[in-house]
Design a protein around this motif. Structure first.
Motif, PDB file in Angstrom:
ATOM      1  N   ILE A  94      29.326  49.191  37.908  1.00 15.52           N
ATOM      2  CA  ILE A  94      29.701  48.606  39.199  1.00 15.52           C
ATOM      3  C   ILE A  94      31.056  47.922  39.053  1.00 15.52           C
ATOM      4  O   ILE A  94      31.246  47.120  38.135  1.00 15.52           O
ATOM      5  CB  ILE A  94      28.659  47.567  39.664  1.00 15.52           C
ATOM      6  CG1 ILE A  94      27.295  48.221  39.839  1.00 15.52           C
ATOM      7  CG2 ILE A  94      29.096  46.912  40.972  1.00 15.52           C
ATOM      8  CD1 ILE A  94      26.176  47.230  40.124  1.00 15.52           C
ATOM      9  N   LEU A  95      31.987  48.259  39.927  1.00 16.41           N
ATOM     10  CA  LEU A  95      33.281  47.566  39.950  1.00 16.41           C
ATOM     11  C   LEU A  95      33.057  46.195  40.567  1.00 16.41           C
ATOM     12  O   LEU A  95      32.644  46.084  41.724  1.00 16.41           O
ATOM     13  CB  LEU A  95      34.300  48.361  40.768  1.00 16.41           C
ATOM     14  CG  LEU A  95      35.612  47.639  41.126  1.00 16.41           C
ATOM     15  CD1 LEU A  95      36.344  47.167  39.878  1.00 16.41           C
ATOM     16  CD2 LEU A  95      36.514  48.550  41.963  1.00 16.41           C
ATOM     17  N   LYS A  96      33.309  45.159  39.786  1.00 18.42           N
ATOM     18  CA  LYS A  96      33.094  43.787  40.248  1.00 18.42           C
ATOM     19  C   LYS A  96      34.422  43.153  40.632  1.00 18.42           C
ATOM     20  O   LYS A  96      35.318  43.001  39.803  1.00 18.42           O
ATOM     21  CB  LYS A  96      32.421  42.963  39.143  1.00 18.42           C
ATOM     22  CG  LYS A  96      32.050  41.546  39.567  1.00 18.42           C
ATOM     23  CD  LYS A  96      31.324  40.830  38.434  1.00 18.42           C
ATOM     24  CE  LYS A  96      30.887  39.444  38.828  1.00 18.42           C
ATOM     25  NZ  LYS A  96      30.183  38.735  37.725  1.00 18.42           N
ATOM     26  N   LEU A  97      34.541  42.773  41.892  1.00 22.92           N
ATOM     27  CA  LEU A  97      35.739  42.103  42.379  1.00 22.92           C
ATOM     28  C   LEU A  97      35.453  40.603  42.475  1.00 22.92           C
ATOM     29  O   LEU A  97      34.972  40.104  43.494  1.00 22.92           O
ATOM     30  CB  LEU A  97      36.153  42.650  43.744  1.00 22.92           C
ATOM     31  CG  LEU A  97      36.562  44.128  43.797  1.00 22.92           C
ATOM     32  CD1 LEU A  97      36.965  44.521  45.209  1.00 22.92           C
ATOM     33  CD2 LEU A  97      37.701  44.421  42.817  1.00 22.92           C
ATOM     34  N   ASP A  98      35.681  39.900  41.372  1.00 22.46           N
ATOM     35  CA  ASP A  98      35.591  38.431  41.369  1.00 22.46           C
ATOM     36  C   ASP A  98      37.011  37.904  41.208  1.00 22.46           C
ATOM     37  O   ASP A  98      37.408  37.448  40.149  1.00 22.46           O
ATOM     38  CB  ASP A  98      34.660  37.918  40.274  1.00 22.46           C
ATOM     39  CG  ASP A  98      35.023  38.438  38.896  1.00 22.46           C
ATOM     40  OD1 ASP A  98      35.748  39.452  38.816  1.00 22.46           O
ATOM     41  OD2 ASP A  98      34.606  37.829  37.897  1.00 22.46           O
ATOM     42  N   LEU A  99      37.745  38.011  42.288  1.00 18.92           N
ATOM     43  CA  LEU A  99      39.190  37.819  42.245  1.00 18.92           C
ATOM     44  C   LEU A  99      39.570  36.344  42.199  1.00 18.92           C
ATOM     45  O   LEU A  99      38.896  35.493  42.764  1.00 18.92           O
ATOM     46  CB  LEU A  99      39.837  38.482  43.463  1.00 18.92           C
ATOM     47  CG  LEU A  99      39.476  39.956  43.684  1.00 18.92           C
ATOM     48  CD1 LEU A  99      40.127  40.475  44.958  1.00 18.92           C
ATOM     49  CD2 LEU A  99      39.889  40.804  42.485  1.00 18.92           C
ATOM     50  N   GLY A 100      40.691  36.066  41.530  1.00 11.57           N
ATOM     51  CA  GLY A 100      41.260  34.728  41.515  1.00 11.57           C
ATOM     52  C   GLY A 100      42.498  34.711  42.390  1.00 11.57           C
ATOM     53  O   GLY A 100      42.480  35.154  43.540  1.00 11.57           O
ATOM     54  N   THR A 101      43.601  34.202  41.856  1.00 12.68           N
ATOM     55  CA  THR A 101      44.877  34.253  42.568  1.00 12.68           C
ATOM     56  C   THR A 101      45.422  35.672  42.495  1.00 12.68           C
ATOM     57  O   THR A 101      45.550  36.231  41.407  1.00 12.68           O
ATOM     58  CB  THR A 101      45.878  33.274  41.938  1.00 12.68           C
ATOM     59  OG1 THR A 101      45.370  31.945  42.063  1.00 12.68           O
ATOM     60  CG2 THR A 101      47.232  33.358  42.633  1.00 12.68           C
ATOM     61  N   VAL A 102      45.732  36.248  43.633  1.00 10.29           N
ATOM     62  CA  VAL A 102      46.203  37.627  43.670  1.00 10.29           C
ATOM     63  C   VAL A 102      47.716  37.642  43.866  1.00 10.29           C
ATOM     64  O   VAL A 102      48.238  37.129  44.859  1.00 10.29           O
ATOM     65  CB  VAL A 102      45.518  38.422  44.797  1.00 10.29           C
ATOM     66  CG1 VAL A 102      46.039  39.863  44.813  1.00 10.29           C
ATOM     67  CG2 VAL A 102      44.009  38.409  44.610  1.00 10.29           C
ATOM     68  N   THR A 103      48.414  38.220  42.907  1.00 15.36           N
ATOM     69  CA  THR A 103      49.864  38.394  42.967  1.00 15.36           C
ATOM     70  C   THR A 103      50.170  39.880  43.170  1.00 15.36           C
ATOM     71  O   THR A 103      49.252  40.706  43.252  1.00 15.36           O
ATOM     72  CB  THR A 103      50.525  37.894  41.675  1.00 15.36           C
ATOM     73  OG1 THR A 103      49.937  38.585  40.547  1.00 15.36           O
ATOM     74  CG2 THR A 103      50.292  36.398  41.496  1.00 15.36           C
ATOM     75  N   GLU A 104      51.429  40.230  43.246  1.00 19.22           N
ATOM     76  CA  GLU A 104      51.782  41.631  43.465  1.00 19.22           C
ATOM     77  C   GLU A 104      51.413  42.515  42.284  1.00 19.22           C
ATOM     78  O   GLU A 104      50.947  43.635  42.454  1.00 19.22           O
ATOM     79  CB  GLU A 104      53.290  41.761  43.744  1.00 19.22           C
ATOM     80  CG  GLU A 104      53.710  41.306  45.129  1.00 19.22           C
ATOM     81  CD  GLU A 104      53.202  42.212  46.229  1.00 19.22           C
ATOM     82  OE1 GLU A 104      52.986  43.416  45.982  1.00 19.22           O
ATOM     83  OE2 GLU A 104      52.991  41.708  47.346  1.00 19.22           O
ATOM     84  N   ARG A 105      51.628  41.999  41.063  1.00 21.41           N
ATOM     85  CA  ARG A 105      51.384  42.796  39.858  1.00 21.41           C
ATOM     86  C   ARG A 105      50.527  42.020  38.867  1.00 21.41           C
ATOM     87  O   ARG A 105      50.633  40.795  38.776  1.00 21.41           O
ATOM     88  CB  ARG A 105      52.703  43.172  39.182  1.00 21.41           C
ATOM     89  CG  ARG A 105      53.649  43.959  40.037  1.00 21.41           C
ATOM     90  CD  ARG A 105      54.993  44.123  39.356  1.00 21.41           C
ATOM     91  NE  ARG A 105      54.946  45.087  38.263  1.00 21.41           N
ATOM     92  CZ  ARG A 105      55.960  45.285  37.412  1.00 21.41           C
ATOM     93  NH1 ARG A 105      57.064  44.562  37.514  1.00 21.41           N
ATOM     94  NH2 ARG A 105      55.871  46.181  36.466  1.00 21.41           N
TER      95      ARG A 105
END
Length: 581
Positions: free
Chosen positions: A48-59
């Motif tokens: 399962i792809l888990k998206l537990d995102l933090g700060t999202v930058t361009e790269r």
């Protein structure tokens, strides 16, 4: 006694040397660890792809320094997130996506892009589920794209509409004895207001509501489709201070599908992914899935994707360093295998001088016969728009903040601080009338201020001329929509500041068509720093700041205020710091 001092000195010296040696060994070991992690990932069945995102930058970029100091914050690159979602859609071993919402921090246009990628992923028939203990507004807006939105039984949703709040520094500077001498052109150029006002000007209040309203409406229309609720219902819910509402009522109102605790959520995911209840879930991060080995692109011809993120020459350690960016653009201009350029801009602007240098480098690329396309992210305003305006085509997101075509100059006067509070006085001689112009220990004379204002006005004329030429509009037409005013992406399209609403992939496709490319690869610029380069670029600044703080104690705040002002280019094509929450 002599022996005691010798022994003590030897011990101190030994500890110091040991510390230095250990520090260098730590750096070497860490660099080795980072290098060893740069491998491809192979997913197992039922992953399962888990998206537990933090700060999202361009790269995506590993925070090696933060890791070394033990205060690393989770950061994810939009490039890897989108790549991971697209890869997961096609990979047979990835069963679906799990959005573990908590701690997400991203711009609205970034959120919008990930949301569209999730909707595209769902066309594969694979599942997307979201869970949170409590959803922030942006976490909920993203998670609403899921097949089902789950919530902790004692959780909440913070859904209350957009707001913008500015922190005004004038009162602090008055107490410190710092006067900001401001010169500007543009009724709506509000970047200087925090330094000279204690509240928003009428013009700034007007423009903020003007761009915030269509952005909110766009988000509501999107959420309306996700949750099958009308825009009117959603606005009504936003007016109820929803974060105080019981979780069961959130289910009844149609905002949440199920209430469950995390262990229940884990069992739910196991059932959906085809995993035995007694086995562990198999999660893969966005960076993992993005690193899955792909067939090698053997195309010779390429499109350069150049990332320009952050303030323009605002400091020496972060954001857009125009000297480095121009060097990359010049290299691209001379590379015969690169046939087109996509400039990905996510910048509120900054140095007027630096912006002009980038503009000139883009002109050189166009003169070499290579099309240049701009893809705007969360913000491409003021200097960010300056470096975009001469592109052959400009793509923006509906929620992009752009425009802010205006200029200001800000020269600090520290006389009240250094003389009035610290008792330091200055005196000297000069051979000519303006010999000590620009000194931070005095206010400008009326004559100096008058000449500086003329200088600022010439900068505005240059800015508007660049925009008029780049957009194929008259100078008069540009000035009607300039004045430092910030626009949302949808309105910017209507008034001619951008050409099309679309994401980075749309900009790349347009560039390929313009350059008559069928088989091509993309090359990312600038090249990302290695672990060692990150350490070396930040080590000097960190050490100097720490020594100064230790030596000056509570007086360090005065030095810090001076340093921040001195580092700033006095002439700025820069938008105000805007935070919509």
């Amino acid at each position: 006694m002599k022996k005691f001092f010798i022994t003590t000195f030897a011990c101190v010296l030994g500890v110091f040397i040991a510390g230095v040696v250990l520090s260098f060994l730590s750096i070497i070991v860490l660099a080795g660890i980072v290098a060893s992690t740069e491998t491809t990932y192979t997913p197992q069945p039922h992953t399962i792809l888990k998206l537990d995102l933090g700060t999202v930058t361009e790269r995506s970029q590993e925070d090696v320094v933060g890791f070394l100091l033990g205060n690393s914050q989770k950061s994810d690159g939009l490039n890897n997130i989108i790549k991971a979602i697209e890869t997961a859609k096609e990979n047979k071993n990835i069963a679906g996506i799990y959005i573990d919402a908590g701690g997400m921090n991203m711009g609205i246009a970034t959120l919008d892009r990930i949301h569209r990628a999730l909707l595209d992923f769902k066309e594969s028939g694979k599942f997307v589920y979201a869970y949170a203990d409590t959803y922030t507004q942006r976490e909920y807006l993203l998670s609403a794209a899921a097949d089902s939105v789950m919530l902790n039984p004692v959780g909440a949703i913070d859904f209350r509409g957009l707001a913008s709040q500015i922190m005004f520094m004038k009162g602090l500077y008055d107490k410190l004895g710092i006067e900001m001498q401001v010169l500007k052109v543009g009724t709506y150029k509000s970047a200087v207001e925090p330094y000279i006002n204690t509240q928003m000007s009428d013009a700034n209040r007007e423009q903020t509501m003007a761009y915030m309203t269509p952005i909110w409406n766009h988000l509501l229309e999107q959420l309306s489709k996700d949750r099958n609720l009308t825009v009117e219902q959603l606005n009504s819910l936003a007016d109820t201070l929803l974060i105080t509402v019981d979780a069961k009522d959130l289910v009844a109102k149609g905002l949440v599908d199920s209430l469950m605790y995390r262990p229940q959520m884990d069992q739910f995911l196991k059932a959906k992914a085809g995993i035995d209840p007694d086995d562990d879930l198999i999660f893969a991060s966005a960076n993992d899935v993005a690193s899955i080995k792909q067939s090698k692109n053997k195309a010779k011809e390429a499109i350069a994707v150049v990332y320009a993120e952050g303030g323009i020459d605002l400091d020496k350690t972060s954001g857009i360093q125009t000297a480095e960016l121009v060097e990359d653009l010049t290299e691209i201009e001379k590379d015969d295998d690169i046939k087109a350029v996509v400039l990905r801009v996510n910048s509120p602007g900054g140095s007027a001088y630096g912006s002009e240098q980038v503009w000139a480098a883009i002109e050189a690329i166009k003169a070499a016969g290579k099309p240049v396309v701009v893809s705007m992210g969360d913000v491409a305003a003021s200097g960010g728009y300056y470096i975009s305006c001469n592109a052959d085509r400009i793509f923006a997101n509906p929620t992009t903040l752009t425009g802010s075509i205006g200029i200001y100059g800000m020269i600090p006067n520290f006389e009240g601080l250094v003389t009035g509070k610290l008792g330091v006085t200055f005196d000297g001689v000069q051979t000519n009338r303006y010999g000590n112009f620009g000194s931070f220990n005095r206010a400008m004379t009326p004559d100096e201020r008058n000449q500086m204002q003329h200088y600022i006005e010439r900068g505005y004329e240059l800015f508007t001329t660049r925009c008029a030429e780049g957009r194929g509009m008259s100078l008069e037409a540009i000035k009607k929509i300039a004045e430092g005013r910030v626009w949302d992406g949808q309105t910017a399209l209507k008034i001619g500041l951008v050409d099309e609403l679309g994401d980075l992939d749309a900009a790349i496709a347009w560039a390929a068509q313009k350059a008559n490319l069928e088989n091509y690869k993309t090359l990312d610029y600038p090249k990302q720093k290695t672990a060692m380069e990150q350490l070396l670029s930040t080590l000097n600044t960190n050490v100097r700041a720490r020594i100064a703080a230790a030596y000056l104690g509570e007086n360090y705040k005065y030095l810090q205020a001076i340093e921040q002002c001195k580092e700033m280019d006095p002439i700025q094509y820069r938008m105000e710091d805007i935070e919509l929450y």
